[in-house]
Design a protein around this motif. Structure first.
Motif, PDB file in Angstrom:
ATOM      1  N   MET A 193      36.735  42.616  22.858  1.00  0.00           N
ATOM      2  CA  MET A 193      37.650  41.869  22.000  1.00  0.00           C
ATOM      3  C   MET A 193      38.521  40.921  22.823  1.00  0.00           C
ATOM      4  N   VAL A 194      39.044  41.450  23.929  1.00  0.00           N
ATOM      5  CA  VAL A 194      39.885  40.629  24.793  1.00  0.00           C
ATOM      6  C   VAL A 194      39.063  39.457  25.344  1.00  0.00           C
ATOM      7  N   LEU A 195      37.838  39.770  25.726  1.00  0.00           N
ATOM      8  CA  LEU A 195      36.946  38.739  26.257  1.00  0.00           C
ATOM      9  C   LEU A 195      36.701  37.661  25.203  1.00  0.00           C
ATOM     10  N   ALA A 196      36.546  38.088  23.944  1.00  0.00           N
ATOM     11  CA  ALA A 196      36.302  37.132  22.868  1.00  0.00           C
ATOM     12  C   ALA A 196      37.455  36.136  22.765  1.00  0.00           C
ATOM     13  N   LEU A 197      38.681  36.650  22.849  1.00  0.00           N
ATOM     14  CA  LEU A 197      39.838  35.761  22.774  1.00  0.00           C
ATOM     15  C   LEU A 197      39.848  34.799  23.958  1.00  0.00           C
ATOM     16  N   ALA A 198      39.534  35.323  25.137  1.00  0.00           N
ATOM     17  CA  ALA A 198      39.528  34.478  26.341  1.00  0.00           C
ATOM     18  C   ALA A 198      38.489  33.366  26.206  1.00  0.00           C
ATOM     19  N   VAL A 199      37.330  33.709  25.672  1.00  0.00           N
ATOM     20  CA  VAL A 199      36.281  32.703  25.496  1.00  0.00           C
ATOM     21  C   VAL A 199      36.745  31.633  24.505  1.00  0.00           C
ATOM     22  N   ALA A 200      37.375  32.080  23.410  1.00  0.00           N
ATOM     23  CA  ALA A 200      37.829  31.133  22.389  1.00  0.00           C
ATOM     24  C   ALA A 200      38.819  30.126  22.972  1.00  0.00           C
ATOM     25  N   VAL A 201      39.709  30.597  23.851  1.00  0.00           N
ATOM     26  CA  VAL A 201      40.668  29.669  24.470  1.00  0.00           C
ATOM     27  C   VAL A 201      39.940  28.725  25.409  1.00  0.00           C
ATOM     28  N   THR A 202      39.024  29.274  26.185  1.00  0.00           N
ATOM     29  CA  THR A 202      38.353  28.478  27.210  1.00  0.00           C
ATOM     30  C   THR A 202      37.546  27.338  26.585  1.00  0.00           C
ATOM     31  N   ILE A 203      36.932  27.644  25.445  1.00  0.00           N
ATOM     32  CA  ILE A 203      36.120  26.631  24.766  1.00  0.00           C
ATOM     33  C   ILE A 203      36.933  25.393  24.435  1.00  0.00           C
ATOM     34  N   GLN A 204      38.198  25.579  24.109  1.00  0.00           N
ATOM     35  CA  GLN A 204      39.033  24.430  23.748  1.00  0.00           C
ATOM     36  C   GLN A 204      39.168  23.466  24.927  1.00  0.00           C
ATOM     37  N   VAL A 205      39.057  23.992  26.123  1.00  0.00           N
ATOM     38  CA  VAL A 205      39.278  23.155  27.301  1.00  0.00           C
ATOM     39  C   VAL A 205      37.976  22.600  27.871  1.00  0.00           C
ATOM     40  N   VAL A 206      37.033  23.486  28.168  1.00  0.00           N
ATOM     41  CA  VAL A 206      35.828  23.001  28.840  1.00  0.00           C
ATOM     42  C   VAL A 206      34.592  22.993  27.948  1.00  0.00           C
ATOM     43  N   GLY A 207      34.716  23.506  26.717  1.00  0.00           N
ATOM     44  CA  GLY A 207      33.572  23.470  25.820  1.00  0.00           C
ATOM     45  C   GLY A 207      32.674  24.693  25.974  1.00  0.00           C
ATOM     46  N   ALA A 208      31.891  24.943  24.930  1.00  0.00           N
ATOM     47  CA  ALA A 208      31.095  26.163  24.857  1.00  0.00           C
ATOM     48  C   ALA A 208      30.064  26.269  25.973  1.00  0.00           C
ATOM     49  N   LEU A 209      29.528  25.148  26.377  1.00  0.00           N
ATOM     50  CA  LEU A 209      28.452  25.208  27.364  1.00  0.00           C
ATOM     51  C   LEU A 209      28.967  25.478  28.768  1.00  0.00           C
ATOM     52  N   LEU A 210      30.262  25.270  28.975  1.00  0.00           N
ATOM     53  CA  LEU A 210      30.750  25.306  30.355  1.00  0.00           C
ATOM     54  C   LEU A 210      31.764  26.415  30.604  1.00  0.00           C
ATOM     55  N   VAL A 211      31.888  27.352  29.678  1.00  0.00           N
ATOM     56  CA  VAL A 211      32.905  28.400  29.830  1.00  0.00           C
ATOM     57  C   VAL A 211      32.753  29.172  31.143  1.00  0.00           C
ATOM     58  N   LEU A 212      31.523  29.323  31.584  1.00  0.00           N
ATOM     59  CA  LEU A 212      31.320  30.149  32.776  1.00  0.00           C
ATOM     60  C   LEU A 212      32.002  29.559  34.010  1.00  0.00           C
ATOM     61  N   ALA A 213      32.177  28.227  34.007  1.00  0.00           N
ATOM     62  CA  ALA A 213      32.817  27.590  35.160  1.00  0.00           C
ATOM     63  C   ALA A 213      34.227  28.117  35.372  1.00  0.00           C
ATOM     64  N   LEU A 214      34.871  28.552  34.288  1.00  0.00           N
ATOM     65  CA  LEU A 214      36.232  29.076  34.439  1.00  0.00           C
ATOM     66  C   LEU A 214      36.298  30.593  34.323  1.00  0.00           C
ATOM     67  N   LEU A 215      35.329  31.196  33.664  1.00  0.00           N
ATOM     68  CA  LEU A 215      35.400  32.646  33.454  1.00  0.00           C
ATOM     69  C   LEU A 215      34.628  33.423  34.528  1.00  0.00           C
ATOM     70  N   ILE A 216      33.692  32.774  35.200  1.00  0.00           N
ATOM     71  CA  ILE A 216      32.905  33.477  36.211  1.00  0.00           C
ATOM     72  C   ILE A 216      33.145  32.918  37.610  1.00  0.00           C
ATOM     73  N   THR A 217      32.970  31.621  37.748  1.00  0.00           N
ATOM     74  CA  THR A 217      32.938  31.042  39.086  1.00  0.00           C
ATOM     75  C   THR A 217      34.169  31.381  39.946  1.00  0.00           C
ATOM     76  N   PRO A 218      35.383  31.268  39.417  1.00  0.00           N
ATOM     77  CA  PRO A 218      36.538  31.584  40.286  1.00  0.00           C
ATOM     78  C   PRO A 218      36.512  33.032  40.786  1.00  0.00           C
ATOM     79  N   ALA A 219      36.205  33.974  39.896  1.00  0.00           N
ATOM     80  CA  ALA A 219      36.165  35.381  40.314  1.00  0.00           C
ATOM     81  C   ALA A 219      35.016  35.612  41.292  1.00  0.00           C
ATOM     82  N   ALA A 220      33.873  34.991  41.001  1.00  0.00           N
ATOM     83  CA  ALA A 220      32.723  35.163  41.893  1.00  0.00           C
ATOM     84  C   ALA A 220      33.042  34.620  43.277  1.00  0.00           C
ATOM     85  N   ALA A 221      33.735  33.496  43.323  1.00  0.00           N
ATOM     86  CA  ALA A 221      34.115  32.916  44.610  1.00  0.00           C
ATOM     87  C   ALA A 221      35.072  33.841  45.353  1.00  0.00           C
TER      88      ALA A 221
END
Lengths: 285, 285
Positions: B191-219
């Motif tokens: 549920m928390v993840l769902a909210l985070a995704v919904a916010v992220t989409i507003q900024v980078v769009g549905a196709l690019l959410v991983l750039a902010l939700l995965i890449t920084p943590a992976a780095a």
């Protein structure tokens, strides 16, 4: 056998549908006692552990830990699971893994950093893991990780240490070292050890009693009482031979054409001769 | 277009001072998103859920597109889409393998629904594209309020379940045995993840959410195993990518997304480089 038992099973029964894993189990485990639990795959060894963790309920009978009915998440019970590799994506050092054993179940973020740190250092020393306290868990070998599991399990100062195949996939040297650590802690703290394993040899010097589960039945007694040709043949309902070779115990099926490898790496005890699935696992052509 | 034109389009700081005040809201939204992405990314990585995030994003996109079509708030629409996807994944996909196949089934369906809604929509076409690839040049005060509130909910919820969620993500067997409600926690996390995704989409769009939700943590995980440092780095990287991306985008006539994703990717490459220099051993395996 005078002190109050730590673990008590009263007429316990566990079944999945029509398949009975074991029934009529009465067992008392005393402080400082080391109980080995053996048996083929699917004989209910892990379920046996789970009934003491409170994650699996008995069908009948009762189980008590330290005089009280089992309750999930109790500090009286510590668990050392099978070794499973940690992925690269786990940002935890050795000390962080052990710290989770201390306060990992509590909500929020950790505030009492200093107190936890001191306790972690103590636990790491106890299991001989002080040398790699600050290394990433994903970089550690299986044997090193199992030492951390032991430290983690000891964090709550448990009355009974449940070990579910903790030696699996470790090399012989680490099998001996981990068994030693577990035995040493049990003796020193007077806690009981219940040790589920395919392979009795690495823990043979420490075992007080054996619980052998097979074919919906069980046999309980000392190593010499249980690990005998007649007893295991009766348990499996098929001829089994128990051999002693250089102080090791080897179980082979009795008809001679399915000789099993002499040491536990192929899990000699695992291949119950009466098990119908045995032909399918294709180990012995 | 030759290279000089591209540079002119991508980096042109002539009217920078004039433009800066116009993106004030976007910068605030971006900064909030950086915190959200940096924090939740740690758990997405630990739970190996990158693909599931992508699936949630596509259903979130469908929700947003539907909201656009019927003329209600787009953020609300994407929150509903996300929550539905997260619930389905949370209930059906308890094991990683199930989750992957269910995500694979859901994702094209969500994307298809979204495209259907968008093609029925007769408003400004820039809105359509923005949902997929991101556009926050104009975040109005109402939207900003909603995004900040969602971000606050995500951060607070994560702080509340941080320790048990870490335990359950790193070591589910032991966490469960110690009394952590791993199944319940996993639904809450979805549920928390769902909210985070919904916010992220507003900024980078549905196709690019991983750039902010995965890449920084992976780095961050490439350069540190210290859990506290990993979190700090992850948030820092996410902030750099999103705030830096918005500021750079201002200097060109291109959308924000390519700036954000490129910065994010470069940070990841640098971290891998640092890791390789530090411990080349780990890469020989």
């Amino acid at each position: 056998m005078s002190p109050a038992p730590i673990v008590t099973f009263e007429n316990a029964r566990l079944a999945y549908g029509p398949r009975v894993l074991w029934e009529g189990l009465d067992l008392q485990v005393q402080p400082g006692e080391f109980l080995a639990v053996l048996g083929p795959n699917g004989s209910g060894k892990t379920s046996f552990i789970n009934t003491m963790l409170g994650t699996t309920a008995l069908d009948a009978g009762r189980v008590f830990i330290d005089g009280a009915p089992v309750c999930r998440g109790s500090d009286s019970v510590g668990l050392i699971p099978q070794q499973r590799p940690f992925g690269d994506n786990v940002p935890l050092r050795a000390r962080d893994l052990v710290a989770l054993g201390i306060d990992g179940t509590r909500p929020g973020i950790r505030l009492a950093r200093r107190a936890v740190r001191a306790k972690v250092d103590e636990l790491l020393e106890l299991v001989g893991a002080g040398g790699y306290a600050n290394r990433a868990v994903s970089d550690l070998s299986g044997g090193e990780q199992q030492r951390l599991r032991a430290a983690q399990a000891l964090a709550g100062d448990p009355k009974v240490l449940l070990c579910d195949e903790p030696l699996l996939s470790l090399d012989l040297h680490h099998q001996q070292a981990i068994s030693e650590v577990i035995h040493h802690q049990a003796v020193q703290r007077g806690s009981a050890v219940i040790f589920v394993t395919h392979e009795i040899n690495p823990i043979l010097p420490y075992v007080d009693r054996v619980l052998y589960l097979a074919e919906g039945r069980f046999h309980l007694g000392s190593v010499d009482e249980v690990m005998r040709t007649e007893v295991l043949s009766e348990l499996y309902g098929a001829p089994v031979q128990v051999l002693r070779v250089n102080g090791r115990i080897v179980v082979v099926s009795g008809d001679g054409n399915r000789a099993l490898p002499p040491d536990g790496h192929d899990h000699a005890e695992d291949a119950g001769p009466a098990s119908g699935a045995q032909g399918a696992n294709g180990k012995q052509a | 277009m030759d290279f000089a034109d591209f540079i002119e389009k991508a980096f042109n700081f002539e009217d920078y001072a004039l433009l800066l005040p116009l993106v004030g809201n976007s910068l605030v939204a971006g900064a909030a998103l950086g915190i959200v992405g940096g924090l939740i990314g740690i758990f997405i990585m630990m739970r190996d859920m990158a693909f599931a995030v992508h699936g949630i994003a596509e259903l979130s996109f469908a929700g947003a597109a539907f909201a656009l079509l019927i003329g209600v708030d787009v953020v609300t629409g994407s929150v509903f889409g996300s929550l539905i996807a997260a619930l389905i994944l949370g209930v059906l996909g308890t094991r990683a393998r199930d989750r992957n196949s269910i995500t694979g089934v859901l994702m094209p369906f969500g994307l298809g629904l979204g495209i259907l809604f968008l093609s029925l929509y007769e408003g400004r076409s820039a809105n359509k594209f923005g949902l997929l690839t991101g556009q926050i040049v104009a975040v109005d005060d109402v939207q900003l309020g909603g995004m900040l509130m969602l971000s606050a909910v995500v951060v607070l919820a994560l702080a509340l379940i941080w320790r048990p969620l870490t335990f359950a993500s790193a070591d589910p067997v032991v966490a469960n045995a110690r009394g952590v409600r791993t199944a319940g926690l996993s639904i809450i996390f979805m549920m928390v993840l769902a909210l985070a995704v919904a916010v992220t989409i507003q900024v980078v769009g549905a196709l690019l959410v991983l750039a902010l939700l995965i890449t920084p943590a992976a780095a961050a995980m490439r350069v540190s195993s210290n859990p506290v440092l990993t979190v700090i780095l992850s948030v820092l990287f996410a902030e750099l990518a999103v705030v830096g991306g918005i500021l750079l985008a201002l200097a060109g006539s291109l959308p924000i997304s390519p700036y954000v994703t490129t910065i994010s990717f470069v940070i990841y490459l640098v971290c891998r480089g640092i890791e390789a220099v530090r411990s080349p051993r780990r890469h020989q395996v």
